[in-house]
Scaffold this motif. Structure first.
Motif, PDB file in Angstrom:
ATOM      1  N   HIS A 538       0.818  -1.217   0.000  1.00 53.88           N
ATOM      2  CA  HIS A 538       0.000   0.000   0.000  1.00 53.88           C
ATOM      3  C   HIS A 538       0.851   1.266   0.000  1.00 53.88           C
ATOM      4  CE1 HIS A 538      -3.759  -2.170   1.814  1.00 53.88           C
ATOM      5  NE2 HIS A 538      -3.617  -2.373   0.521  1.00 53.88           N
ATOM      6  N   LEU A 539       2.145   1.105   0.138  1.00 54.33           N
ATOM      7  CA  LEU A 539       3.035   2.269   0.138  1.00 54.33           C
ATOM      8  C   LEU A 539       2.765   3.181  -1.054  1.00 54.33           C
ATOM      9  CD1 LEU A 539       5.509   3.641   1.521  1.00 54.33           C
ATOM     10  CD2 LEU A 539       6.931   2.387  -0.127  1.00 54.33           C
ATOM     11  N   ARG A 540       2.422   2.597  -2.205  1.00 53.47           N
ATOM     12  CA  ARG A 540       2.215   3.386  -3.420  1.00 53.47           C
ATOM     13  C   ARG A 540       1.138   4.445  -3.224  1.00 53.47           C
ATOM     14  NH1 ARG A 540      -0.231  -1.143  -7.530  1.00 53.47           N
ATOM     15  NH2 ARG A 540       0.211   0.500  -9.032  1.00 53.47           N
ATOM     16  N   TYR A 541       0.126   4.154  -2.413  1.00 55.29           N
ATOM     17  CA  TYR A 541      -0.954   5.113  -2.205  1.00 55.29           C
ATOM     18  C   TYR A 541      -0.510   6.252  -1.287  1.00 55.29           C
ATOM     19  CZ  TYR A 541      -3.273   0.998  -4.004  1.00 55.29           C
ATOM     20  OH  TYR A 541      -3.598  -0.087  -4.764  1.00 55.29           O
ATOM     21  N   GLY A 542       0.313   5.918  -0.301  1.00 54.89           N
ATOM     22  CA  GLY A 542       0.862   6.974   0.548  1.00 54.89           C
ATOM     23  C   GLY A 542       1.792   7.875  -0.234  1.00 54.89           C
ATOM     24  N   VAL A 543       2.603   7.297  -1.094  1.00 54.94           N
ATOM     25  CA  VAL A 543       3.520   8.094  -1.920  1.00 54.94           C
ATOM     26  C   VAL A 543       2.706   8.975  -2.869  1.00 54.94           C
ATOM     27  CG1 VAL A 543       5.244   7.981  -3.757  1.00 54.94           C
ATOM     28  CG2 VAL A 543       5.478   6.532  -1.737  1.00 54.94           C
ATOM     29  N   GLY A 544       1.637   8.424  -3.455  1.00 52.67           N
ATOM     30  CA  GLY A 544       0.796   9.232  -4.338  1.00 52.67           C
ATOM     31  C   GLY A 544       0.195  10.427  -3.613  1.00 52.67           C
ATOM     32  N   THR A 545      -0.266  10.211  -2.380  1.00 50.90           N
ATOM     33  CA  THR A 545      -0.812  11.311  -1.582  1.00 50.90           C
ATOM     34  C   THR A 545       0.270  12.321  -1.241  1.00 50.90           C
ATOM     35  OG1 THR A 545      -2.470   9.832  -0.654  1.00 50.90           O
ATOM     36  CG2 THR A 545      -2.063  11.879   0.540  1.00 50.90           C
ATOM     37  N   ALA A 546       1.464  11.830  -0.897  1.00 47.89           N
ATOM     38  CA  ALA A 546       2.588  12.724  -0.603  1.00 47.89           C
ATOM     39  C   ALA A 546       2.961  13.552  -1.828  1.00 47.89           C
ATOM     40  CB  ALA A 546       3.791  11.903  -0.133  1.00 47.89           C
ATOM     41  N   GLN A 547       2.915  12.939  -3.001  1.00 49.14           N
ATOM     42  CA  GLN A 547       3.188  13.678  -4.231  1.00 49.14           C
ATOM     43  C   GLN A 547       2.166  14.790  -4.420  1.00 49.14           C
ATOM     44  OE1 GLN A 547       3.060  10.535  -7.151  1.00 49.14           O
ATOM     45  NE2 GLN A 547       5.278  10.209  -7.082  1.00 49.14           N
ATOM     46  N   ARG A 548       0.909  14.495  -4.171  1.00 56.93           N
ATOM     47  CA  ARG A 548      -0.142  15.511  -4.312  1.00 56.93           C
ATOM     48  C   ARG A 548       0.059  16.642  -3.317  1.00 56.93           C
ATOM     49  NH1 ARG A 548      -4.503  14.688  -7.125  1.00 56.93           N
ATOM     50  NH2 ARG A 548      -5.829  15.796  -5.646  1.00 56.93           N
ATOM     51  N   GLY A 549       0.767  16.354  -2.218  1.00 60.86           N
ATOM     52  CA  GLY A 549       1.108  17.385  -1.245  1.00 60.86           C
ATOM     53  C   GLY A 549       2.451  18.036  -1.512  1.00 60.86           C
ATOM     54  N   TRP A 550       3.050  17.758  -2.687  1.00 59.32           N
ATOM     55  CA  TRP A 550       4.292  18.389  -3.137  1.00 59.32           C
ATOM     56  C   TRP A 550       5.499  18.004  -2.284  1.00 59.32           C
ATOM     57  CZ3 TRP A 550       4.478  23.340  -6.316  1.00 59.32           C
ATOM     58  CH2 TRP A 550       3.307  23.513  -7.079  1.00 59.32           C
ATOM     59  N   LEU A 551       5.497  16.847  -1.655  1.00 60.17           N
ATOM     60  CA  LEU A 551       6.608  16.477  -0.788  1.00 60.17           C
ATOM     61  C   LEU A 551       7.804  15.988  -1.604  1.00 60.17           C
ATOM     62  CD1 LEU A 551       4.991  14.658   2.275  1.00 60.17           C
ATOM     63  CD2 LEU A 551       5.521  17.079   1.944  1.00 60.17           C
ATOM     64  N   THR A 552       8.994  16.319  -1.101  1.00 60.68           N
ATOM     65  CA  THR A 552      10.251  15.884  -1.697  1.00 60.68           C
ATOM     66  C   THR A 552      10.937  14.898  -0.748  1.00 60.68           C
ATOM     67  OG1 THR A 552      11.614  17.590  -0.646  1.00 60.68           O
ATOM     68  CG2 THR A 552      10.485  18.188  -2.705  1.00 60.68           C
ATOM     69  N   LYS A 553      12.043  14.331  -1.220  1.00 57.51           N
ATOM     70  CA  LYS A 553      12.798  13.415  -0.361  1.00 57.51           C
ATOM     71  C   LYS A 553      13.221  14.092   0.934  1.00 57.51           C
ATOM     72  CE  LYS A 553      16.093  12.089  -3.142  1.00 57.51           C
ATOM     73  NZ  LYS A 553      17.295  11.357  -3.614  1.00 57.51           N
ATOM     74  N   ASP A 554      13.593  15.334   0.864  1.00 56.59           N
ATOM     75  CA  ASP A 554      14.093  16.003   2.070  1.00 56.59           C
ATOM     76  C   ASP A 554      12.998  16.197   3.112  1.00 56.59           C
ATOM     77  OD1 ASP A 554      16.448  17.210   3.315  1.00 56.59           O
ATOM     78  OD2 ASP A 554      15.287  19.070   3.261  1.00 56.59           O
ATOM     79  N   ASP A 555      11.734  16.226   2.668  1.00 58.97           N
ATOM     80  CA  ASP A 555      10.620  16.406   3.599  1.00 58.97           C
ATOM     81  C   ASP A 555      10.277  15.126   4.360  1.00 58.97           C
ATOM     82  OD1 ASP A 555       9.985  19.101   2.792  1.00 58.97           O
ATOM     83  OD2 ASP A 555       9.066  18.278   0.988  1.00 58.97           O
ATOM     84  N   VAL A 556      10.693  13.972   3.838  1.00 58.48           N
ATOM     85  CA  VAL A 556      10.194  12.682   4.323  1.00 58.48           C
ATOM     86  C   VAL A 556      11.311  11.924   5.017  1.00 58.48           C
ATOM     87  CG1 VAL A 556       9.136  10.498   3.621  1.00 58.48           C
ATOM     88  CG2 VAL A 556       8.474  12.634   2.479  1.00 58.48           C
ATOM     89  N   ILE A 557      11.149  11.682   6.313  1.00 55.81           N
ATOM     90  CA  ILE A 557      12.257  11.163   7.114  1.00 55.81           C
ATOM     91  C   ILE A 557      12.641   9.737   6.749  1.00 55.81           C
ATOM     92  CG2 ILE A 557      11.695  12.707   9.039  1.00 55.81           C
ATOM     93  CD1 ILE A 557      10.540  10.283  10.537  1.00 55.81           C
ATOM     94  N   ASN A 558      11.706   8.947   6.211  1.00 55.11           N
ATOM     95  CA  ASN A 558      12.077   7.575   5.867  1.00 55.11           C
ATOM     96  C   ASN A 558      12.601   7.438   4.434  1.00 55.11           C
ATOM     97  OD1 ASN A 558       9.218   8.095   5.612  1.00 55.11           O
ATOM     98  ND2 ASN A 558       8.858   5.946   5.191  1.00 55.11           N
ATOM     99  N   THR A 559      13.062   8.557   3.880  1.00 52.50           N
ATOM    100  CA  THR A 559      13.916   8.504   2.686  1.00 52.50           C
ATOM    101  C   THR A 559      15.374   8.749   3.069  1.00 52.50           C
ATOM    102  OG1 THR A 559      13.832  10.877   2.158  1.00 52.50           O
ATOM    103  CG2 THR A 559      12.043   9.502   1.313  1.00 52.50           C
TER     104      THR A 559
END
Length: 575
Positions: A538-559
């Protein structure tokens, strides 16, 4: 071929509701709820299992296995049909309202003869529920909100079900001779949380073979329209699929046009008109000469408009055109950027798989690190104890680094109590690698109390992530009422990440909330909250939502690298 697990899960879940409505044994209802969830999360298709195979699934005993086999063999279960017959149709309509439980629905029917959503709405507006015990003003407000949610949802379906259908259709169409390209477009490609119709595009010289293939699919229940340029069908699950076949030379323009959104397309067409051009699903043309200037790829269409390619998840006219013109489009998060999952469960609490099984499944995904975060003791139904969690930690340490060198983190999902307190004292929490803290109860607190509760949790030096922050369930339960800007500011101030929960019925935070929180400088964690091996995908759906929120790698601690992540997890103010 689609798995039958979801059908069986829905049937057993309905049976659990029917047992509750008819005054049956609460333990029996709970048993069917557990079995439904276990079957939904089981990796193998249950249609290929016999009774013994079914009983190997957690929480599935002989009686439940026999009902599953009866359903797979006949399409119905006598015990379910018998319970259905005891429930008036009107009550079953009322049960569909989020926030209205089965027992309240039955009371409304028996005491006031209310048997439809419209009748219930009218009764509340006429203050006809005022003297009915248990239906105070707050309860009535919640019911009205549930009715609004029900009506807003309409025929829209969750993104994961839409994606399953789209991928099934594409598998069939891509095998047809002459297919040069095929893809889904529309709101599904933009990863909206719910989808109306599914738009599917094919690039080919001839359309007829593809239109015929769509109407002939085993999953097609109804042919809505069968034409040369467009064919629409409805599947047995009630999902409408619209197919368009484009000339290969128009593929890029067609993908741009049918991906949308409408507001984004208006902006791109406006730019085209200003440049003396015409943009359609067939290409970008010079208005005077009619000459095609760009059409084969989306990149060349955007480039001819003076724009870089814009990721589909951003195409909502929320500033992406302006950012593109300034050369400031973010390099948004991708699934490949995620190095590990920081919120998962095992069968020590309410998960369906063992620690070893979940760890092995995570390792197969290529993660650099993986956190196990079973529930803490204040979620009483999970029966967690200090001894159990410490024994799990010991076993996890034994496994650490043995699965493709993936590092393991021992965490817990704490419960944020009514006053913002969490389960264990600081000295015990200090032994965890990370702590997720979530709301699991008291959702009806007023705005001020809820805000104070969340802020206090953020200020706890051992709380690293606020899990599924608003608690919403899409189409079923609204998010809690809080001053979210104050909460977001507290997260930024204390170094507490906000979760983007990838469970498709949650997707919490929403994309709009992410955009607001990001402006406060908040960090995020995109997690699956997996309760089974299947949930890890289900990670793909969380990533899709994060993309819609304009998040980058630097914003996301588990990158981040494990070293950088560990520094973040040592919050300032932590002893």
């Amino acid at each position: 071929m689609a798995r039958r697990n979801e059908e069986v899960e829905a049937l057993l879940g309905e049976y659990a509701d029917l047992i509750a409505i008819t005054g049956g044994d609460a333990f029996k209802a709970r048993a069917y709820e557990k079995a439904a969830r276990a079957i939904g999360g089981h990796p193998a298709d249950v249609s290929g299992l016999d009774a013994d195979g079914l009983m190997e699934i957690p929480n599935v005993g002989r009686s439940i296995a026999e009902k599953v086999l009866e359903y797979l063999r006949t399409g119905k279960v006598a015990a379910v049909e018998e319970r259905r017959a005891r429930i008036p149709d009107g009550v079953r309509e009322l049960i569909a309202i989020p926030t209205l439980g089965p027992k309240k629905a039955l009371r409304l029917y028996e005491d006031l003869h209310i048997s439809s959503v419209d009748e219930l709405t009218a009764a509340i507006e006429a203050d006809a529920l005022a003297d009915l015990k248990g239906f105070g003003e707050k309860t009535q407000e919640n019911i009205l909100h549930g009715i609004r949610l029900l009506r807003q949802a309409g025929d829209r379906i969750p993104v994961h079900l839409a994606l399953d259908t789209a991928e099934e259709v594409l598998a069939e169409l891509s095998a047809v001779t002459g297919c040069e390209s095929s893809a889904y477009a529309g709101s599904l490609r933009r990863m909206r949380e719910t989808i109306g119709d599914i738009d599917v595009l094919v690039a080919a010289g001839r359309s007829a073979p593809f239109m015929d293939a769509l109407v002939s699919m085993p999953s097609t229940a109804e042919v809505i329209a069968h034409g040369e340029k467009k064919t629409s069908i409805r599947t047995h699950k009630g999902v409408q699929v619209d197919l368009r076949v484009l000339p290969p030379r128009s593929w890029g323009a067609g993908m741009q046009y049918f991906t949308g959104s409408k507001a984004h397309n208006i902006r791109t067409r406006t730019i085209a008109v200003r440049e003396g051009l015409k943009l359609s699903e067939y290409g970008l043309f010079d208005t005077r000469s009619g000459k095609s200037l760009a059409s084969r790829t989306e990149e060349e269409v955007y480039a001819r408009l003076g724009l870089p390619w814009i990721p589909p998840a951003l195409r909502e006219d929320r500033g992406e055109i302006e950012a593109a013109l300034r050369g400031e489009l973010p390099e948004i998060l991708t699934e490949r950027d995620i190095r590990g999952d920081l919120h998962t469960h095992t069968d020590l609490t309410d998960g369906l798989a063992s620690l070893e099984t979940m760890v092995e499944a995570a390792a197969r995904r290529g993660y650099a690190y993986y956190a196990v975060t079973d529930h803490a003791p204040n979620l009483y139904m999970q029966r967690m104890t200090d001894e159990k969690i410490l024994a799990q930690r010991e076993r996890l340490r034994e496994l650490d680094g043995t699965r493709r060198r993936m590092r393991l983190l021992h965490g817990t999902e704490l419960n944020i109590g009514p006053d913002g307190e969490v389960d264990w004292p600081g000295e015990f929490l200090a032994g965890f690698d990370l702590c997720v803290a979530s709301l699991h109860s008291h959702f009806d607190q007023d705005r001020r109390a809820m805000t104070r509760r969340l802020v206090r949790a953020c200020e706890n030096p051992y709380v690293n992530v606020i899990g599924h922050p608003t608690t919403r369930l899409i189409g079923k339960r609204p998010g809690v009422d809080a001053d979210w800007d104050e909460v977001f500011a507290a997260c930024a101030r204390t170094g507490t990440a906000l979760e983007v929960n990838a469970q498709p019925d949650r997707l919490d935070l929403r994309d709009e909330d992410i955009l607001r929180a990001r402006r406060h400088g908040v960090r995020f964690a995109v997690n699956t909250d997996a309760h089974s091996v299947l949930h890890l995908a289900h990670l793909r759906y969380g990533v899709g939502t994060a993309q819609r929120g304009w998040l980058t790698k630097d914003d996301v601690i588990n990158t981040w690298t494990l070293t950088r992540l560990r520094r973040f997890l040592r919050k300032s103010g932590r002893n």
